[in-house]
Scaffold this motif. Structure first.
Motif, mmCIF file in Angstrom:
data_model
loop_
_atom_site.group_PDB
_atom_site.id
_atom_site.type_symbol
_atom_site.label_atom_id
_atom_site.label_comp_id
_atom_site.label_asym_id
_atom_site.label_seq_id
_atom_site.Cartn_x
_atom_site.Cartn_y
_atom_site.Cartn_z
ATOM 1 N N ASP A 138 0.815 -1.224 0.000
ATOM 2 C CA ASP A 138 0.000 0.000 0.000
ATOM 3 C C ASP A 138 0.847 1.273 0.000
ATOM 4 O O ASP A 138 0.328 2.358 0.226
ATOM 5 C CB ASP A 138 -0.921 0.004 1.221
ATOM 6 C CG ASP A 138 -0.161 0.027 2.532
ATOM 7 O OD1 ASP A 138 1.030 -0.360 2.527
ATOM 8 O OD2 ASP A 138 -0.739 0.440 3.559
ATOM 9 N N ARG A 139 2.153 1.153 -0.266
ATOM 10 C CA ARG A 139 3.026 2.335 -0.252
ATOM 11 C C ARG A 139 3.793 2.506 -1.571
ATOM 12 O O ARG A 139 4.735 3.271 -1.640
ATOM 13 C CB ARG A 139 4.047 2.227 0.892
ATOM 14 C CG ARG A 139 3.458 2.194 2.299
ATOM 15 C CD ARG A 139 2.826 3.535 2.654
ATOM 16 N NE ARG A 139 2.498 3.619 4.068
ATOM 17 C CZ ARG A 139 1.346 3.225 4.591
ATOM 18 N NH1 ARG A 139 0.422 2.678 3.815
ATOM 19 N NH2 ARG A 139 1.105 3.351 5.886
ATOM 20 N N MET A 140 3.377 1.804 -2.603
ATOM 21 C CA MET A 140 4.158 1.789 -3.845
ATOM 22 C C MET A 140 4.273 3.153 -4.508
ATOM 23 O O MET A 140 5.273 3.465 -5.143
ATOM 24 C CB MET A 140 3.551 0.786 -4.830
ATOM 25 C CG MET A 140 3.653 -0.655 -4.355
ATOM 26 S SD MET A 140 3.158 -1.806 -5.643
ATOM 27 C CE MET A 140 3.065 -3.327 -4.684
ATOM 28 N N ASP A 141 3.238 3.970 -4.370
ATOM 29 C CA ASP A 141 3.227 5.274 -5.038
ATOM 30 C C ASP A 141 3.720 6.401 -4.145
ATOM 31 O O ASP A 141 3.675 7.570 -4.538
ATOM 32 C CB ASP A 141 1.811 5.594 -5.541
ATOM 33 C CG ASP A 141 1.357 4.629 -6.623
ATOM 34 O OD1 ASP A 141 2.213 4.170 -7.403
ATOM 35 O OD2 ASP A 141 0.145 4.314 -6.675
ATOM 36 N N HIS A 142 4.194 6.068 -2.943
ATOM 37 C CA HIS A 142 4.696 7.080 -2.027
ATOM 38 C C HIS A 142 6.165 7.388 -2.317
ATOM 39 O O HIS A 142 6.936 6.491 -2.646
ATOM 40 C CB HIS A 142 4.571 6.599 -0.575
ATOM 41 C CG HIS A 142 3.154 6.564 -0.075
ATOM 42 N ND1 HIS A 142 2.163 5.817 -0.668
ATOM 43 C CD2 HIS A 142 2.569 7.182 0.988
ATOM 44 C CE1 HIS A 142 1.026 5.975 0.002
ATOM 45 N NE2 HIS A 142 1.244 6.801 1.005
ATOM 46 N N ARG A 143 6.527 8.664 -2.152
ATOM 47 C CA ARG A 143 7.923 9.073 -2.277
ATOM 48 C C ARG A 143 8.605 8.943 -0.909
ATOM 49 O O ARG A 143 7.931 8.868 0.123
ATOM 50 C CB ARG A 143 8.018 10.496 -2.819
ATOM 51 C CG ARG A 143 7.630 10.568 -4.293
ATOM 52 C CD ARG A 143 7.677 11.974 -4.862
ATOM 53 N NE ARG A 143 7.518 11.936 -6.306
ATOM 54 C CZ ARG A 143 6.371 11.757 -6.959
ATOM 55 N NH1 ARG A 143 5.255 11.611 -6.255
ATOM 56 N NH2 ARG A 143 6.316 11.728 -8.278
ATOM 57 N N GLN A 151 9.968 2.196 6.793
ATOM 58 C CA GLN A 151 9.404 1.949 5.470
ATOM 59 C C GLN A 151 10.438 2.232 4.380
ATOM 60 O O GLN A 151 10.539 1.495 3.392
ATOM 61 C CB GLN A 151 8.158 2.800 5.266
ATOM 62 C CG GLN A 151 6.980 2.329 6.113
ATOM 63 C CD GLN A 151 5.852 3.334 6.163
ATOM 64 O OE1 GLN A 151 6.038 4.514 5.836
ATOM 65 N NE2 GLN A 151 4.684 2.886 6.596
ATOM 66 N N ARG A 152 11.216 3.287 4.545
ATOM 67 C CA ARG A 152 12.269 3.589 3.563
ATOM 68 C C ARG A 152 13.298 2.468 3.507
ATOM 69 O O ARG A 152 13.762 2.097 2.422
ATOM 70 C CB ARG A 152 12.945 4.918 3.899
ATOM 71 C CG ARG A 152 12.191 6.124 3.376
ATOM 72 C CD ARG A 152 12.838 7.416 3.791
ATOM 73 N NE ARG A 152 12.351 7.830 5.096
ATOM 74 C CZ ARG A 152 12.835 8.855 5.792
ATOM 75 N NH1 ARG A 152 13.866 9.542 5.331
ATOM 76 N NH2 ARG A 152 12.318 9.182 6.947
ATOM 77 N N GLN A 153 13.647 1.916 4.679
ATOM 78 C CA GLN A 153 14.611 0.824 4.652
ATOM 79 C C GLN A 153 14.005 -0.412 4.000
ATOM 80 O O GLN A 153 14.706 -1.154 3.305
ATOM 81 C CB GLN A 153 15.104 0.506 6.070
ATOM 82 C CG GLN A 153 16.290 -0.450 6.129
ATOM 83 C CD GLN A 153 17.516 0.051 5.395
ATOM 84 O OE1 GLN A 153 17.502 0.226 4.181
ATOM 85 N NE2 GLN A 153 18.587 0.272 6.147
ATOM 86 N N ARG A 154 12.724 -0.642 4.157
ATOM 87 C CA ARG A 154 12.096 -1.775 3.491
ATOM 88 C C ARG A 154 12.045 -1.574 1.977
ATOM 89 O O ARG A 154 12.163 -2.536 1.221
ATOM 90 C CB ARG A 154 10.711 -2.048 4.083
ATOM 91 C CG ARG A 154 10.792 -2.495 5.537
ATOM 92 C CD ARG A 154 9.656 -3.406 5.924
ATOM 93 N NE ARG A 154 8.345 -2.796 5.821
ATOM 94 C CZ ARG A 154 7.779 -2.051 6.767
ATOM 95 N NH1 ARG A 154 8.439 -1.794 7.882
ATOM 96 N NH2 ARG A 154 6.572 -1.568 6.605
ATOM 97 N N VAL A 155 11.872 -0.331 1.539
ATOM 98 C CA VAL A 155 11.980 -0.052 0.101
ATOM 99 C C VAL A 155 13.390 -0.399 -0.378
ATOM 100 O O VAL A 155 13.563 -1.018 -1.437
ATOM 101 C CB VAL A 155 11.660 1.427 -0.212
ATOM 102 C CG1 VAL A 155 11.957 1.747 -1.684
ATOM 103 C CG2 VAL A 155 10.205 1.743 0.095
#
Length: 249
Positions: A138-143, A151-155
């Motif tokens: 649910d965060r694919m379109d987030h910058r 969340q950034r580390q998981r990206v």
């Protein structure tokens, strides 16, 4: 060299010339890491652990010694071959995430596949799969500025996974995270390892190294200790499965 070794180094040395002084960052490192191992590399500042990480990640070249990665001697590779190894064989996870600020999570994860020459449709499918795998469906379109540190580390971990590499190299992966989020990231690493991923992690934190099944300690450019241990169980559900919706961490 063992037939099952994924990484094999023998007599690995790295020297730096600083004016009239020569700094010997590594002084003959002999090490084998096998497929599906989870290894923490530890050591005090100046021990050579970051230098060793750069060498096994093909970000730098040794002064002398042998390095064989997945059966291929690295010493004879040219720049194009080294770039291919970095893109295909190794997934990097850094302390500072290294995400492109103006790109979405999906676009950030796609990036290694762009360099690898994959078509747009396959890039999108594989990047989507990788983000779902780390619980960010649910965060694919987030910058990045719309995401928490965890969340950034998981990206960043999804980006490391998207090329389906032989090895994940994680350099202080929890260094910019609070303790609770660090445990959740370590739970994710534990799940990836349980699924068969080889993980090599550089850390100076004993509680983070406790999650690995093997700890290699460097001191003064040499291996001072190499021991196996019972890993600490991660304290969240991340150790067993990925939730469909990412937690707010």
């Amino acid at each position: 060299m063992s037939a099952t070794a994924l990484i094999h180094t023998r007599g690995l040395e790295k020297h730096y010339d600083l004016g009239a002084e020569t700094v010997r960052a590594l002084r003959g490192v002999d090490l084998e890491i096998h497929r599906n191992e989870y290894v923490a590399i530890m050591g005090p500042s100046g021990s050579g652990k970051s230098t060793f990480m750069n060498l096994i990640g093909c970000l730098d070249t040794p002064t002398s010694g042998e390095y064989v990665l997945n059966g291929h001697p690295v010493a004879g590779m040219d720049e194009d071959e080294l770039a291919r190894v970095r893109n295909k064989e190794i997934g990097f996870v850094f302390q500072t995430f290294n995400l492109l600020a103006r790109s979405t999570a999906l676009e950030n994860v796609e990036l290694p596949l762009v360099y690898g020459g994959l078509g747009k449709r396959e890039r999108r499918e594989r990047a989507t799969e990788a983000l779902r795998h780390v619980g960010l469906a649910d965060r694919m379109d987030h910058r990045p500025n719309q995401l928490s540190g965890g969340q950034r580390q998981r990206v960043a971990i999804a980006r490391a996974l998207v090329t389906r590499p032989s090895i994940i190299l994680a350099d202080e992966p929890t260094g910019n995270l609070d303790s609770q989020t660090s445990e959740e990231i370590m739970g994710l690493f534990a799940r990836l390892h349980a699924e068969g991923q080889t993980i090599i992690m550089v850390t100076h934190e004993p509680d983070i190294a406790a999650h690995a099944e093997r700890v290699v300690t460097l001191r003064d450019g040499k291996i001072a200790d190499d021991r196996r241990q019972q890993p600490t169980a991660a304290g969240t559900e991340w150790g067993t499965h990925a939730p469909a919706v990412a937690a707010e961490v």
